[in-house]
Design a protein around this motif. Structure first.
Motif, mmCIF file in Angstrom:
data_model
loop_
_atom_site.group_PDB
_atom_site.id
_atom_site.type_symbol
_atom_site.label_atom_id
_atom_site.label_comp_id
_atom_site.label_asym_id
_atom_site.label_seq_id
_atom_site.Cartn_x
_atom_site.Cartn_y
_atom_site.Cartn_z
ATOM 1 N N ILE A 1 0.841 -1.197 0.000
ATOM 2 C CA ILE A 1 0.000 0.000 0.000
ATOM 3 C C ILE A 1 0.876 1.247 0.000
ATOM 4 O O ILE A 1 0.568 2.247 -0.660
ATOM 5 C CB ILE A 1 -0.962 -0.026 1.206
ATOM 6 N N VAL A 2 1.999 1.201 0.720
ATOM 7 C CA VAL A 2 2.932 2.327 0.750
ATOM 8 C C VAL A 2 3.489 2.588 -0.643
ATOM 9 O O VAL A 2 3.641 3.745 -1.063
ATOM 10 C CB VAL A 2 4.067 2.070 1.769
ATOM 11 N N ILE A 3 3.791 1.532 -1.383
ATOM 12 C CA ILE A 3 4.312 1.707 -2.748
ATOM 13 C C ILE A 3 3.289 2.410 -3.629
ATOM 14 O O ILE A 3 3.623 3.335 -4.371
ATOM 15 C CB ILE A 3 4.720 0.352 -3.362
ATOM 16 N N VAL A 4 2.049 1.987 -3.541
ATOM 17 C CA VAL A 4 1.006 2.630 -4.356
ATOM 18 C C VAL A 4 0.865 4.102 -3.972
ATOM 19 O O VAL A 4 0.797 4.984 -4.835
ATOM 20 C CB VAL A 4 -0.348 1.889 -4.196
ATOM 21 N N GLY A 5 0.860 4.396 -2.677
ATOM 22 C CA GLY A 5 0.758 5.782 -2.225
ATOM 23 C C GLY A 5 1.959 6.617 -2.648
ATOM 24 O O GLY A 5 1.815 7.772 -3.057
ATOM 25 N N ALA A 6 3.156 6.039 -2.579
ATOM 26 C CA ALA A 6 4.361 6.775 -2.976
ATOM 27 C C ALA A 6 4.354 7.061 -4.474
ATOM 28 O O ALA A 6 4.764 8.140 -4.911
ATOM 29 C CB ALA A 6 5.609 5.990 -2.582
ATOM 30 N N LEU B 1 1.673 7.408 -6.357
ATOM 31 C CA LEU B 1 0.668 8.453 -6.591
ATOM 32 C C LEU B 1 1.191 9.815 -6.150
ATOM 33 O O LEU B 1 1.017 10.814 -6.863
ATOM 34 C CB LEU B 1 -0.622 8.120 -5.839
ATOM 35 N N ALA B 2 1.838 9.864 -4.994
ATOM 36 C CA ALA B 2 2.370 11.135 -4.503
ATOM 37 C C ALA B 2 3.460 11.666 -5.418
ATOM 38 O O ALA B 2 3.518 12.869 -5.707
ATOM 39 C CB ALA B 2 2.909 10.966 -3.086
#
Length: 109
Positions: free
Chosen positions: A46-51, A53-54
């Protein structure tokens, strides 16, 4: 009364997260380590997806570089977690016994 600076607030949250994370990890019993690693791998995904996107939504080069670093570190965490989990699961496998050899027994023994 002055408002608290957002940077100070974020720093306080970060320090508290480190403190809680340290105590949570070091109090885990060995029997719960493998399931905890699996959950950690899911959180890192989930952190990878958020990073990603950010990093994609930012305009500055520094922010994009930080996003790439965040993706790389989370990827290392995921792959390392899978390797550790696999090694721990191999510890619980039964060891295979070597197959008996078909050597001819001398007569009379």
């Amino acid at each position: 009364m002055e408002a608290i600076s957002p940077i100070i607030l974020y720093l306080i949250i970060f320090v508290l997260a480190i403190y809680v994370g340290y105590h949570v990890v070091w109090t885990v019993t060995p029997a719960l380590h493998t399931p905890l690693m699996a959950v950690t791998n899911a959180i890192s995904a989930i952190v990878i997806v958020g990073a990603m996107l950010a990093a994609a939504l930012t305009e500055s080069g520094f922010a994009k570089a930080m996003g790439v670093i965040a993706v790389a570190l989370a990827a290392v965490n995921i792959f390392g977690g899978f390797l550790v989990t696999r090694r721990m699961l191999e510890m619980f496998k039964k060891k295979e016994r070597p197959a008996p050899t078909d050597k001819a027994q001398p007569a009379g023994k």
